[in-house]
Design a protein around this motif. Structure first.
Motif, PDB file in Angstrom:
ATOM      1  N   ALA A 128       9.377  -7.270  -2.924  1.00 35.08           N
ATOM      2  CA  ALA A 128       9.872  -6.616  -4.141  1.00 35.08           C
ATOM      3  C   ALA A 128      11.022  -7.404  -4.759  1.00 35.08           C
ATOM      4  N   VAL A 129      11.939  -7.875  -3.919  1.00 36.01           N
ATOM      5  CA  VAL A 129      13.066  -8.663  -4.433  1.00 36.01           C
ATOM      6  C   VAL A 129      12.583 -10.004  -4.962  1.00 36.01           C
ATOM      7  N   LEU A 130      11.583 -10.604  -4.312  1.00 35.39           N
ATOM      8  CA  LEU A 130      11.038 -11.873  -4.800  1.00 35.39           C
ATOM      9  C   LEU A 130      10.415 -11.703  -6.180  1.00 35.39           C
ATOM     10  N   LEU A 131       9.663 -10.634  -6.381  1.00 29.90           N
ATOM     11  CA  LEU A 131       9.089 -10.370  -7.700  1.00 29.90           C
ATOM     12  C   LEU A 131      10.183 -10.172  -8.744  1.00 29.90           C
ATOM     13  N   GLY A 132      11.237  -9.430  -8.370  1.00 30.90           N
ATOM     14  CA  GLY A 132      12.335  -9.220  -9.313  1.00 30.90           C
ATOM     15  C   GLY A 132      13.088 -10.499  -9.623  1.00 30.90           C
ATOM     16  N   ALA A 188       0.845  -1.192   0.000  1.00 30.97           N
ATOM     17  CA  ALA A 188       0.000   0.000   0.000  1.00 30.97           C
ATOM     18  C   ALA A 188       0.884   1.247   0.000  1.00 30.97           C
ATOM     19  N   GLY A 189       0.315   2.358  -0.396  1.00 33.21           N
ATOM     20  CA  GLY A 189       1.067   3.608  -0.368  1.00 33.21           C
ATOM     21  C   GLY A 189       0.832   4.437  -1.602  1.00 33.21           C
ATOM     22  N   THR A 190       1.699   5.428  -1.818  1.00 35.72           N
ATOM     23  CA  THR A 190       1.575   6.378  -2.914  1.00 35.72           C
ATOM     24  C   THR A 190       2.334   5.893  -4.147  1.00 35.72           C
ATOM     25  N   ARG A 191       2.397   6.759  -5.153  1.00 34.82           N
ATOM     26  CA  ARG A 191       3.154   6.415  -6.353  1.00 34.82           C
ATOM     27  C   ARG A 191       4.639   6.265  -6.051  1.00 34.82           C
ATOM     28  N   THR A 192       5.129   7.040  -5.102  1.00 39.44           N
ATOM     29  CA  THR A 192       6.545   6.905  -4.726  1.00 39.44           C
ATOM     30  C   THR A 192       6.829   5.528  -4.152  1.00 39.44           C
ATOM     31  N   ASP A 193       5.897   5.016  -3.333  1.00 33.22           N
ATOM     32  CA  ASP A 193       6.077   3.669  -2.800  1.00 33.22           C
ATOM     33  C   ASP A 193       6.059   2.630  -3.918  1.00 33.22           C
ATOM     34  N   GLY A 194       5.159   2.813  -4.891  1.00 34.60           N
ATOM     35  CA  GLY A 194       5.145   1.900  -6.030  1.00 34.60           C
ATOM     36  C   GLY A 194       6.415   1.980  -6.847  1.00 34.60           C
ATOM     37  N   LEU A 195       6.958   3.202  -7.025  1.00 34.12           N
ATOM     38  CA  LEU A 195       8.214   3.359  -7.746  1.00 34.12           C
ATOM     39  C   LEU A 195       9.358   2.698  -6.999  1.00 34.12           C
ATOM     40  N   ARG A 196       9.355   2.805  -5.655  1.00 34.25           N
ATOM     41  CA  ARG A 196      10.401   2.154  -4.862  1.00 34.25           C
ATOM     42  C   ARG A 196      10.358   0.638  -5.038  1.00 34.25           C
ATOM     43  N   VAL A 197       9.165   0.062  -4.990  1.00 29.70           N
ATOM     44  CA  VAL A 197       9.030  -1.373  -5.175  1.00 29.70           C
ATOM     45  C   VAL A 197       9.465  -1.778  -6.584  1.00 29.70           C
ATOM     46  N   ALA A 198       9.081  -0.982  -7.594  1.00 29.32           N
ATOM     47  CA  ALA A 198       9.437  -1.314  -8.973  1.00 29.32           C
ATOM     48  C   ALA A 198      10.945  -1.255  -9.195  1.00 29.32           C
ATOM     49  N   THR A 225      13.319  -1.527  -6.910  1.00 27.78           N
ATOM     50  CA  THR A 225      13.940  -2.613  -6.156  1.00 27.78           C
ATOM     51  C   THR A 225      13.786  -3.936  -6.894  1.00 27.78           C
ATOM     52  N   ALA A 226      12.594  -4.169  -7.446  1.00 27.03           N
ATOM     53  CA  ALA A 226      12.369  -5.402  -8.208  1.00 27.03           C
ATOM     54  C   ALA A 226      13.240  -5.438  -9.463  1.00 27.03           C
ATOM     55  N   PHE A 227      13.405  -4.294 -10.138  1.00 29.90           N
ATOM     56  CA  PHE A 227      14.257  -4.256 -11.330  1.00 29.90           C
ATOM     57  C   PHE A 227      15.710  -4.543 -10.976  1.00 29.90           C
ATOM     58  N   SER A 228      16.181  -4.015  -9.851  1.00 30.42           N
ATOM     59  CA  SER A 228      17.545  -4.305  -9.413  1.00 30.42           C
ATOM     60  C   SER A 228      17.707  -5.793  -9.117  1.00 30.42           C
ATOM     61  N   ALA A 229      16.701  -6.390  -8.479  1.00 25.25           N
ATOM     62  CA  ALA A 229      16.758  -7.830  -8.211  1.00 25.25           C
ATOM     63  C   ALA A 229      16.737  -8.632  -9.509  1.00 25.25           C
ATOM     64  N   LEU A 230      16.020  -8.132 -10.518  1.00 26.90           N
ATOM     65  CA  LEU A 230      16.013  -8.801 -11.831  1.00 26.90           C
ATOM     66  C   LEU A 230      17.411  -8.827 -12.432  1.00 26.90           C
ATOM     67  N   LEU A 231      18.102  -7.680 -12.399  1.00 28.71           N
ATOM     68  CA  LEU A 231      19.469  -7.636 -12.937  1.00 28.71           C
ATOM     69  C   LEU A 231      20.407  -8.554 -12.157  1.00 28.71           C
ATOM     70  N   ALA A 232      20.295  -8.557 -10.832  1.00 27.62           N
ATOM     71  CA  ALA A 232      21.150  -9.428 -10.024  1.00 27.62           C
ATOM     72  C   ALA A 232      20.876 -10.895 -10.319  1.00 27.62           C
TER      73      ALA A 232
END
Length: 480
Positions: free
Chosen positions: A125-129, A7-17, A19-26
């Motif tokens: 977020a990391v699990l999704l990534g 839950a949260g604002t667009r900034t929280d969604g951007l943070r999750v996205a 973080t997930a993208f960084s986990a995807l690269l890793a």
């Protein structure tokens, strides 16, 4: 818990996205390294302890058994700036998240439950990534599985890591991220009126990380004498000893450089406060002395890349002079042009340089996120300064001073440590075919890595200054 974590604002969604993208690269980097390791070793029938070429791949880095470990290690090193990027992304929008957690406490959640929600957000977020990275890995195998006219593959798309290893990567990344988030929040008290963190230490950091640098350099430089000692006695050194001296020494030296950034930041702030009289430099000096560990958090991945770059520059110089000595030894037996095409090791170093540049770019992305978040989180202080008459240009120059003042000496230290680590292998003499020549340090390549790192920091800070105008509006004084 999962619903509240997302839950949260667009900034929280951007943070999750992010973080997930960084986990995807890793995940992609780790799975690529595991794929290289999974290439089967083919022993000679008459020599059980020796292995022959795989003869399935066009790239010698994948075909030769002695080079695959270095290739896998280089891919794993790429995960360092990616993980640092993920760590910086988890701080994006932290003030708004703190207010949201405080709202949970006000609604009746216990401190442990509020902390669990914050930890779950990072882990999810990391699990999704990681899951997305695994999907991309398997999705690219089919279109990349091609052979040339000789039937050789460019990539090892015909092998797969073991299934437990793939499952372990998907499970380990979010678990490690969640544990790291829990560790970072151990000194955080989430109350109904806000998030309270323990006060920072009053005194400045001490230069004790220099001891780690010295110990790491001594450990790594002892590799050659240890190998020579065992060779003279016609025996082989144990593998655990070589790993302890080599990998352990390099890690200790790198850790010393990263931790030493705190002392460098504090010393840079004191020097600016003592000798500078410009308002921007004085503002930056106060920031550096109040929070000297900010540089250690934001520049860690970049300095690790610079250390590796310094070592890579020394290895390039080593291969260049080896090739020159080989050409000198062969010119009496064959035409010189017959050997000018043998640039395998130099071409391999080009791939290493490309990987380092990519790592620097990723580290610069993490720095961009960190500086932008720092500007946004301090918007009330910046707005108060503008309202009191401080020009926005002074604030912009103070942010640039705060970033570059500790960066330049830290980069110089990282280059010195990286070159010194490899000096034991390349610094005395290069012997080949009975000839020797003094080793010349490739100052141009080393300087290019330093300029690249400082330019990446300056570019990241310059882009992040775009948030300064919006963060210095007078209306921000009403923000809570």
């Amino acid at each position: 818990m999962l619903r509240l974590a997302l839950a949260g604002t667009r900034t929280d969604g951007l943070r999750v996205a992010l973080t997930a993208f960084s986990a995807l690269l890793a995940t992609l980097a780790i799975l690529a390294a595991l794929t290289v390791i999974a290439i089967p070793e083919l022993p000679y029938p008459d020599a059980p302890g020796q292995f022959r070429h795989n003869e399935h791949y066009a790239n010698p880095l994948l075909d030769e058994p002695g080079l695959r470990f270095g290739t896998a290690l280089t891919l794993l090193l790429l995960t360092i700036p990616v993980i640092a990027l993920a760590a910086q992304c988890t701080r994006l929008g932290a003030p708004a998240r703190d207010r949201r957690l405080a709202g949970f406490r006000l609604a009746g959640a216990t401190p442990g439950q509020a902390t669990l929600i914050a930890v779950a957000e990072t882990g999810l977020a990391v699990l999704l990534g990681a899951a997305a990275g695994t999907g991309v890995y398997f999705g690219l195998r089919v279109p990349l599985d091609r052979t040339d006219a000789s039937g050789l593959r460019a990539l090892p798309t015909d092998v797969l890591p073991p299934t437990p290893a793939i499952a372990g990567v998907i499970a380990a990344l979010p678990l490690v991220a969640a544990l790291a988030a829990a560790l970072l929040m151990r000194r955080v008290a989430i109350g109904p009126l806000g998030v309270v963190r323990t006060a920072r230490r009053k005194r400045g950091p001490l230069p004790w990380p220099g001891v780690l640098i010295v110990l790491g350099l001594i450990s790594f430089s002892s590799l050659v004498p240890v190998i020579r000692w065992f060779t003279e006695r016609e025996s082989e050194p144990p593998l655990w000893l070589l790993n302890l001296l080599g990998i352990g020494g390099a890690v200790i030296a790198m850790l010393g450089v990263v931790l030493g950034t705190g002392w460098i930041s504090h010393a840079s702030g004191r020097i600016l406060h003592r000798f500078e009289r410009f308002p921007s430099a004085l503002l930056a000096a106060r920031r550096l002395t109040n929070d000297p560990w900010h540089g250690a958090r934001t520049f860690a991945a970049l300095l690790a890349c610079v250390i590796v770059g310094g070592g890579a520059a020394m290895m390039r110089g080593y291969f260049e002079i080896q090739r020159e000595l080989e050409l000198r030894s062969m010119e009496n037996d064959a035409p010189r042009y017959a050997y000018e095409g043998d640039n395998f090791y130099l071409e391999s170093m080009n791939l290493v340089d490309l990987a380092i540049v990519a790592a620097v770019v990723i580290a610069a992305g993490g720095l961009l996120v960190a500086v932008s978040e720092s500007i946004v989180s301090r918007r009330r202080a910046y707005a108060a300064l503008v309202a009191s008459g401080v020009p926005r240009g002074v604030l912009a120059r103070s942010v640039l001073w705060q970033a570059l003042a500790p960066t330049v000496p830290s980069v110089l230290l990282a280059l010195a440590v990286g070159t010194q680590l490899l000096w034991s292998f390349t610094g005395t003499e290069v012997s080949n075919y009975g000839l020797s020549a003094p080793f010349t340090v490739p100052w141009d390549t080393i300087a290019s890595y330093g300029v690249l790192a400082v330019a990446a920091v300056a570019a990241s800070v310059g882009i992040s200054l775009l948030f300064l105008r919006g963060s210095t509006a007078v209306e921000e004084l009403r923000a809570t």
